[in-house]
Every structure is written in structure tokens, then in C-alpha cells.
Design a protein around this motif. Structure first.
Motif, PDB file in Angstrom:
ATOM      1  N   SER A   1     -22.084   1.912  -6.575  1.00 23.14           N
ATOM      2  CA  SER A   1     -21.326   1.897  -7.827  1.00 23.14           C
ATOM      3  C   SER A   1     -20.096   0.989  -7.700  1.00 23.14           C
ATOM      4  CB  SER A   1     -20.889   3.330  -8.189  1.00 23.14           C
ATOM      5  OG  SER A   1     -20.021   3.304  -9.292  1.00 23.14           O
TER       6      SER A   1
ATOM      7  N   LEU B   1     -15.639  12.295 -10.619  1.00 19.57           N
ATOM      8  CA  LEU B   1     -16.601  11.473 -11.341  1.00 19.57           C
ATOM      9  C   LEU B   1     -16.934  12.130 -12.668  1.00 19.57           C
ATOM     10  CD1 LEU B   1     -19.063  10.570  -8.441  1.00 19.57           C
ATOM     11  CD2 LEU B   1     -17.095   9.269  -9.253  1.00 19.57           C
TER      12      LEU B   1
ATOM     13  N   ASP C   1     -17.676   0.932  -9.882  1.00 19.86           N
ATOM     14  CA  ASP C   1     -16.461   1.647 -10.310  1.00 19.86           C
ATOM     15  C   ASP C   1     -15.800   2.370  -9.143  1.00 19.86           C
ATOM     16  OD1 ASP C   1     -16.976   0.737 -12.804  1.00 19.86           O
ATOM     17  OD2 ASP C   1     -17.959   2.577 -13.504  1.00 19.86           O
ATOM     18  N   ILE C   2     -16.587   3.003  -8.357  1.00 23.23           N
ATOM     19  CA  ILE C   2     -16.038   3.752  -7.216  1.00 23.23           C
ATOM     20  C   ILE C   2     -15.402   2.791  -6.219  1.00 23.23           C
ATOM     21  CG2 ILE C   2     -16.630   5.256  -5.292  1.00 23.23           C
ATOM     22  CD1 ILE C   2     -18.823   6.444  -7.030  1.00 23.23           C
TER      23      ILE C   2
ATOM     24  N   GLU D   1     -26.948   7.115  -2.665  1.00 20.78           N
ATOM     25  CA  GLU D   1     -27.118   5.664  -2.704  1.00 20.78           C
ATOM     26  C   GLU D   1     -26.584   5.097  -4.019  1.00 20.78           C
ATOM     27  OE1 GLU D   1     -28.143   4.065  -0.191  1.00 20.78           O
ATOM     28  OE2 GLU D   1     -28.412   2.037  -0.969  1.00 20.78           O
ATOM     29  N   GLY D   2     -26.722   5.916  -5.057  1.00 15.17           N
ATOM     30  CA  GLY D   2     -26.178   5.475  -6.340  1.00 15.17           C
ATOM     31  C   GLY D   2     -24.666   5.380  -6.326  1.00 15.17           C
ATOM     32  N   TRP D   3     -24.016   6.246  -5.630  1.00 19.23           N
ATOM     33  CA  TRP D   3     -22.560   6.177  -5.528  1.00 19.23           C
ATOM     34  C   TRP D   3     -22.105   5.019  -4.644  1.00 19.23           C
ATOM     35  CZ3 TRP D   3     -23.102  11.982  -4.215  1.00 19.23           C
ATOM     36  CH2 TRP D   3     -23.297  12.709  -5.405  1.00 19.23           C
TER      37      TRP D   3
ATOM     38  N   HIS E   1     -22.858  11.944 -14.983  1.00 23.18           N
ATOM     39  CA  HIS E   1     -23.729  10.775 -14.772  1.00 23.18           C
ATOM     40  C   HIS E   1     -25.068  11.245 -14.215  1.00 23.18           C
ATOM     41  CE1 HIS E   1     -21.788  11.490 -10.908  1.00 23.18           C
ATOM     42  NE2 HIS E   1     -22.864  10.929 -10.352  1.00 23.18           N
ATOM     43  N   ASP E   2     -26.023  10.362 -14.226  1.00 23.54           N
ATOM     44  CA  ASP E   2     -27.364  10.628 -13.684  1.00 23.54           C
ATOM     45  C   ASP E   2     -27.680   9.577 -12.620  1.00 23.54           C
ATOM     46  OD1 ASP E   2     -27.590  12.675 -15.520  1.00 23.54           O
ATOM     47  OD2 ASP E   2     -28.653  11.407 -16.995  1.00 23.54           O
ATOM     48  N   ILE E   3     -28.354  10.053 -11.615  1.00 28.00           N
ATOM     49  CA  ILE E   3     -28.818   9.131 -10.553  1.00 28.00           C
ATOM     50  C   ILE E   3     -30.309   9.390 -10.329  1.00 28.00           C
ATOM     51  CG2 ILE E   3     -28.563   8.425  -8.147  1.00 28.00           C
ATOM     52  CD1 ILE E   3     -25.693   9.319  -8.231  1.00 28.00           C
ATOM     53  N   GLU E   4     -31.027   8.324 -10.324  1.00 31.44           N
ATOM     54  CA  GLU E   4     -32.473   8.409 -10.043  1.00 31.44           C
ATOM     55  C   GLU E   4     -32.799   7.514  -8.847  1.00 31.44           C
ATOM     56  OE1 GLU E   4     -34.064   9.053 -14.648  1.00 31.44           O
ATOM     57  OE2 GLU E   4     -34.674   7.287 -13.465  1.00 31.44           O
TER      58      GLU E   4
END
Lengths: 182, 267
Positions: A68, A90, A70-71, A63-65, A93-96
Motif C-alpha cells: 500500500s 486503517l 498510503d501506509i 501483502e496488501g498492506w 478496506h478489503d484485501i484479496e
């Protein structure tokens, strides 16, 4: 490779997680009264937790990607044709992602008991590649990932459970494919 | 349900308080409780009074059916009925022997002249207009039987007083001749003295009985409803299905610099 959160949990981590969830459920007065009235429901908490954790951690973190910018900008700049996949590399990076647990009891009708507990799934990625096809993320591959699960109450972290350090092989298929937000 | 039970109990108590005893009790149905008519000589109390005084009761003008039983009971003897042709209504006593007020001991002979309802006929076939001539005479006879009382037991304890009355007297078969009945009044413990109706309770509180039955029913219903288990949420025939649902929130992405590090290109 399609491992769930439940598969990645160690027995010790699972026991600590169950203890925290049971403690959070015990703080709910209505749920506590209900559980005292139904002795079988206590044993069902563990089964319910196992069932809830059977989900793909990468599908949750993707979900973070998807969100994003940038992507999305990169994909639009590629001007890829239909049916032509695009692979993007990529940076670290960190995704929470927060998971709010709630106990749902079906006795004729459905009754929900939200727990005052938050599960945060954390993923630290290094050198991950994303495969995008027709604005849909279809696979994650060739990189390193460190997954952990944090238990938080009122913004304070109680437990941090390590799920494992994964070395992603060539490709991890996302099923179903996750579309990028426009 | 407890409120209803209390209301029913209060209603029953209020009914009992407002109604007097006569309203709650059933009407008196026994013969003994009916006030006796002192002026009627044909009534059983008058006959009993005469038996207590050991005198013959005044039965002239009475119906034989009405006085036969009391006379038998109180004088311990069956009255001897003589069928006499008379214009008086059939079954009416038109004479008696001994006369009213004369001494008559228990078990003694009492001869009653009972009218047949027909005027007496002379030898030439004409009927006699006056009934008084034969009403008080013991010698007036008739061979006709009383039609309405064919099975009336008319025993006699003593031989007939006059030979002329033998033709019309019905032989009494009931009482044996050697039986000497006790005095009717002196012996108070005599079993024949009381009737079955007198042995019955005079006041039967039917309304109270109904109220008690209703109270018991109310108590039973209240107890049954109290024993009925309360339905607890989650308890019952259905097994609860407990599940834990994880609601995902928004994802947070943390990156230093640009997320896209390089372009690998189209594959």
C-alpha cells in the motif's frame, strides 16, 4: 490467536473445498492417469490439502498492506527513529489474494500438476491498527475482520466459504515481521 | 524383443532353406555307409560275400588282424592261425586252407598261414631265401609265437587236418565243439549280423538340433522380457509423496478513499 485457514474452516466448508479440489484434479488428464495408477495418492489429496491450508491468513493478507502506497507514505512522514514503533489506524478496506493450487508429486523427481482452480482469500477489515517498527510490520490489532475463501474457475466464483468473523484482540503478532515495500 | 525373436526365426528358416540336406546332416560315420571296395578281398564285404556263397575267401596277402574279425563273424568260426617263418611282413597271411573259392561251410575250419616276418632257417642254421616254399605248404612249422598278437584268440572247431601242423597251431579255446552255428546269410534276423554302428542313425542333424535349441532359448528370453513388468511412473518401491502447494499471487487491496484513517502516533 494464531489460527490457520485450516483451523477456521468448518467441516462442511472443508468437505466442499475437498470436493472442488478433487474435481479440479480429476480434470487433469495426466494427473488422473497418475492417480489411477497409484491408488494411495487419492487418499493423500485430503492430507495435502490440510497441510497446504495451514498458513496464517493475516500473513497472506498482509501483502496488501505491504504494497500500500498510503501506509508507506504515512510512515515516511512520521520520521520515526530507529527502534521507535509507529501505530497507524486503517480505514475499512478489503484485501484479496489469489492462491493457485498445484499438486506436487515426488517420486524420485518432482512433477507438478497445476489445477485449473483458484482459491481467493478475502479479508474485510474494519478499524484495524498496524504496528510498524523500522519499516517492518510487526503486529495487527484491535479491529474486526471478516475472512472468506472463494473458489474460482476461469474468473467465475463457484463457492464462497466463510472462514469466520474475527474480532482481533489487542495485538496479533506477524511472525516473521513483514517489511514494507520501498 | 519380439522383433529380435522374429529375426532369429527367419534366420534359422533361411539357413534351413539355403543349405541342402547333406550340409545340415552330420557326416556319415558308420562303416556300413562307406562304399565298399569291391576289388579288395580283405574287406569285410568281400568276406561276407564269400560267406554267402559258402566259399573260402581270398585272404592271402591280407593282414591277419584285419580279417580275423570278419571271418569269425561271417563264417561263425575262428580261423586257425599257423605261424610260419617268411620274409613277408609280420602278420601277413601267406597261405590258407582251403584255398580261395573252395567250398567252406559256416562253422568250417579255415587255416591261415601267418608270416612271422623272419626268413625260415634250415637245419644248418642258414635261412631260406625264398618264402614261397613255405607259404602255401601246410607242413611248414615254427615253434616261435607271433609277438604282436600274443592274446589273439585262435580257436578251432575241428581237429587239425594234418599231424605236422599240430606243433605250430594254437589251440582254439573259444567255440565249443558241440555248437553248430546257423547259416550266416540265410538267417537275416541273426543278432550277430549287425554291428552297433549300423544300429545308430545315419543322419544326425546336429545343425538343426542347435537351431532348435537356439530358438527355444530365444523364445525363453523373449518370454522373460515380456513378462517383465513395465515400469510405470509413480509405481515401484518408492512411495509417492503427494502434496498440494498453494502459490500465492498478488494481493489486491480495495479501499474507499484513503487507507490511513488516523494517526495513533508513536507508542
Amino acid at each position: 490467536m494464531n489460527e490457520t485457514i485450516n483451523d477456521l474452516l468448518t467441516p462442511e466448508a472443508r468437505q466442499r473445498l475437498e470436493a472442488q479440489v478433487t474435481r479440479a484434479a480429476d480434470k487433469d488428464r495426466a494427473l488422473r492417469r497418475f492417480l489411477n495408477g497409484v491408488p494411495l495418492a487419492k487418499g493423500l489429496i485430503r492430507t495435502a490439502l490440510d497441510t497446504a491450508l495451514r498458513s496464517d491468513p493475516f500473513a497472506l493478507l498482509a501483502e496488501g498492506w505491504r504494497t500500500s502506497k498510503d501506509i508507506r507514505t504515512f510512515y515516511q512522514g512520521e520520521r520515526a527513529q530507529l527502534g521507535e514503533p509507529v501505530v497507524v489506524k486503517l480505514a475499512a478496506h478489503d484485501i484479496e489474494r489469489d492462491l493457485t493450487p498445484e499438486v506436487v508429486i515426488h517420486v524420485g523427481a518432482e512433477r507438478r500438476f497445476p489445477l485449473r482452480l483458484a482459491l481467493t482469500l478475502c479479508g474485510a477489515f474494519e478499524g484495524v491498527e498496524l504496528s510498524i517498527l523500522d519499516r517492518d510490520m510487526i503486529a495487527v490489532g484491535s479491529g474486526r475482520c471478516h475472512l472468506s475463501l472463494k473458489l474460482r474457475v476461469a474468473g467465475r466464483t463457484l463457492e464462497s466459504l466463510t472462514l469466520g468473523k474475527l474480532t482481533l484482540p489487542g495485538e496479533h503478532r506477524l511472525t516473521p515481521a513483514l517489511p514494507l515495500y520501498s | 524383443m519380439q522383433v529380435g525373436f522374429r529375426q532369429a526365426l527367419g534366420l534359422i528358416l533361411c539357413m534351413g532353406a539355403l543349405m541342402d540336406g547333406s550340409a545340415l546332416a552330420s557326416p556319415r560315420t558308420t562303416v556300413a555307409q562307406v562304399p565298399a571296395d569291391k576289388t579288395d578281398p580283405c574287406s569285410p564285404p568281400a568276406i561276407r560275400r564269400a560267406a554267402a556263397q559258402q566259399t573260402a575267401p581270398a585272404l592271402t596277402g591280407c593282414r591277419y588282424e584285419a580279417v580275423a574279425a570278419p571271418v569269425t563273424r561271417f563264417f561263425m568260426t575262428l580261423p586257425v592261425a599257423r605261424k610260419t617263418e617268411d620274409e613277408a611282413p609280420m602278420g601277413t597271411i601267406i597261405g590258407q586252407n582251403p584255398q580261395a573259392g573252395q567250398p567252406l561251410k559256416p562253422g568250417g575250419r579255415l587255416v591261415l598261414s601267418v608270416s612271422t616276418g623272419r626268413a625260415p632257417k634250415m637245419e644248418d642254421g642258414t635261412s631260406v631265401g625264398s618264402a614261397g616254399e613255405t607259404s602255401n605248404s601246410a607242413g611248414s612249422v615254427s615253434t616261435q609265437s607271433v609277438p604282436e598278437r600274443p592274446d589273439t584268440p585262435i580257436p578251432q572247431a575241428e581237429p587239425p587236418a594234418t599231424p605236422s601242423s599240430q606243433a605250430s597251431e594254437v589251440p582254439p579255446p573259444a567255440l565249443p565243439a558241440d555248437k553248430t552255428p546257423p547259416a550266416p546269410i540265410e538267417n537275416a534276423a541273426r543278432p550277430q549280423e549287425t554291428t552297433p554302428l549300423r544300429d545308430m542313425p545315419t543322419h544326425i542333424p546336429w545343425l538343426w538340433i542347435a537351431a532348435v535349441v537356439a530358438l527355444v532359448l530365444f523364445a525363453g528370453l523373449a518370454g522373460a522380457s515380456a513378462r517383465k513388468p513395465r515400469r510405470i511412473r509413480g509405481r515401484g518401491g518408492l512411495a509417492p509423496n503427494v502434496s498440494l502447494r498453494l502459490t500465492p499471487g498478488a494481493a489486491r487491496l480495495k479501499v474507499r478513499g484513503s487507507l490511513v484513517s488516523g494517526r495513533k502516533g508513536r507508542s
